[in-house]
Design a protein around this motif. Structure first.
Motif, PDB file in Angstrom:
ATOM      1  N   LYS A 150       0.829  -1.215   0.000  1.00  0.00           N
ATOM      2  CA  LYS A 150       0.000   0.000   0.000  1.00  0.00           C
ATOM      3  C   LYS A 150       0.857   1.256   0.000  1.00  0.00           C
ATOM      4  N   VAL A 151       1.981   1.209   0.713  1.00  0.00           N
ATOM      5  CA  VAL A 151       2.876   2.368   0.738  1.00  0.00           C
ATOM      6  C   VAL A 151       3.404   2.657  -0.664  1.00  0.00           C
ATOM      7  N   TYR A 152       3.839   1.615  -1.372  1.00  0.00           N
ATOM      8  CA  TYR A 152       4.367   1.824  -2.713  1.00  0.00           C
ATOM      9  C   TYR A 152       3.289   2.317  -3.675  1.00  0.00           C
ATOM     10  N   GLU A 153       2.059   1.883  -3.472  1.00  0.00           N
ATOM     11  CA  GLU A 153       0.962   2.400  -4.289  1.00  0.00           C
ATOM     12  C   GLU A 153       0.789   3.898  -4.078  1.00  0.00           C
ATOM     13  N   LYS A 154       0.913   4.343  -2.836  1.00  0.00           N
ATOM     14  CA  LYS A 154       0.777   5.762  -2.534  1.00  0.00           C
ATOM     15  C   LYS A 154       1.964   6.572  -3.051  1.00  0.00           C
ATOM     16  N   LEU A 155       3.167   6.011  -2.944  1.00  0.00           N
ATOM     17  CA  LEU A 155       4.355   6.745  -3.375  1.00  0.00           C
ATOM     18  C   LEU A 155       4.406   6.913  -4.890  1.00  0.00           C
ATOM     19  N   VAL A 178      10.585   1.925  -6.737  1.00  0.00           N
ATOM     20  CA  VAL A 178       9.270   1.695  -7.351  1.00  0.00           C
ATOM     21  C   VAL A 178       8.986   0.207  -7.276  1.00  0.00           C
ATOM     22  N   CYS A 179       7.751  -0.171  -6.962  1.00  0.00           N
ATOM     23  CA  CYS A 179       7.364  -1.579  -6.889  1.00  0.00           C
ATOM     24  C   CYS A 179       6.743  -2.002  -8.217  1.00  0.00           C
ATOM     25  N   TYR A 180       7.330  -3.021  -8.862  1.00  0.00           N
ATOM     26  CA  TYR A 180       6.853  -3.482 -10.165  1.00  0.00           C
ATOM     27  C   TYR A 180       5.979  -4.733 -10.064  1.00  0.00           C
ATOM     28  N   GLY A 238       0.173  11.419   2.226  1.00  0.00           N
ATOM     29  CA  GLY A 238      -0.617  10.795   3.289  1.00  0.00           C
ATOM     30  C   GLY A 238       0.094   9.727   4.082  1.00  0.00           C
ATOM     31  N   LEU A 239       1.422   9.691   4.025  1.00  0.00           N
ATOM     32  CA  LEU A 239       2.185   8.678   4.739  1.00  0.00           C
ATOM     33  C   LEU A 239       2.871   9.278   5.961  1.00  0.00           C
ATOM     34  N   HIS A 240       3.302   8.399   6.872  1.00  0.00           N
ATOM     35  CA  HIS A 240       3.989   8.822   8.094  1.00  0.00           C
ATOM     36  C   HIS A 240       5.336   8.090   8.147  1.00  0.00           C
ATOM     37  N   PRO A 241       6.391   8.711   7.621  1.00  0.00           N
ATOM     38  CA  PRO A 241       7.697   8.038   7.580  1.00  0.00           C
ATOM     39  C   PRO A 241       8.119   7.507   8.945  1.00  0.00           C
ATOM     40  N   VAL A 267      10.267   1.115   3.148  1.00  0.00           N
ATOM     41  CA  VAL A 267       9.153   2.009   3.518  1.00  0.00           C
ATOM     42  C   VAL A 267       8.024   1.224   4.188  1.00  0.00           C
ATOM     43  N   SER A 268       8.317   0.036   4.690  1.00  0.00           N
ATOM     44  CA  SER A 268       7.273  -0.875   5.156  1.00  0.00           C
ATOM     45  C   SER A 268       6.449  -0.334   6.309  1.00  0.00           C
TER      46      SER A 268
END
Length: 214
Positions: A72-77, A85-87, A133-136, A156-157
């Motif tokens: 979900k994080v990679y989808e947002k990024l 990038v997640c492929y 919308g993420l919280h590092p 970024v998990s």
């Protein structure tokens, strides 16, 4: 970008890793050739194949959570200058763009200077993540890479957690107060046992600080 499915599935069947402790890196007990170990975290290992130099496969150890959140994080990024990038994503693995460089942890270990631009890049990356919308979370010396004098973030998990932690803020403070004025251009190599001692000592310090502030 994709890895040949037969090569990928053979690797996933053969690789063996375990996570004995949630606060220590995973242990890789078997790695099929010609794959290489790129790095390890507390929950997963990252692997590369010589035929796919721009990709890595991140594999979660059995029983360790987090992959659904990381997807979900990679989808947002999405596409980003600062993050992988997640492929492709599976039940316990991710195929990611390979981010090259040396970790800030290893820079200190081997006496490689870290310019302020790297710190500024991390600040920009964190601002970008917050804007999406993420919280590092869990941003530390092993999760920040330096390549050609610029900074990049990996792992970024934990960015979906409701609040940020203070690891990066504390590291940034140490950079400007200690590293930049006293260590940056001296080329001193800091032994691994010293760095591991600092890492474990910091963890104890934060635990006691939370205990006494509650």
């Amino acid at each position: 970008m994709a890895i040949n499915e037969e090569i990928l599935q053979h690797f996933l069947r053969e690789v063996r890793l375990e996570s004995p402790s949630p606060v220590d890196p995973v242990i890789v007990s078997h790695l099929p050739e010609p794959w290489e170990l790129v790095g390890t975290g507390n929950y997963a290992g990252v692997f590369g194949h010589p035929d796919y130099p721009d990709l890595v496969v991140k594999v979660y150890a059995p029983g360790r959570p987090g992959i659904e959140q990381e997807k979900k994080v990679y989808e947002k990024l999405g596409e980003s200058r600062y993050f992988p990038v997640c492929y492709q994503a599976g039940e316990h693995f991710l195929v990611l763009k390979r981010v090259r460089g040396i970790s800030l942890f290893d820079c200190v270990r081997y006496g490689i200077p870290i310019p302020p631009q790297v710190i500024e890049d991390v600040e920009a990356a964190l601002a970008e993540a917050r804007a999406k919308g993420l919280h590092p979370h869990d941003v530390h010396g092993k999760n920040v890479l330096m390549y050609q004098g610029r900074g990049y973030l990996i792992d970024v998990s934990d960015y979906l957690k409701p609040h940020e932690d203070t690891k990066w803020r504390d590291l940034r403070k140490a950079y400007y107060r200690i590293y930049l004025p006293y260590l940056k251009d001296r080329g001193w190599k800091i032994p691994l046992w010293v760095l591991d001692g600092v890492r474990k000592g910091y963890r104890v310090y934060k635990k006691w600080k939370r205990l006494f502030s509650s």
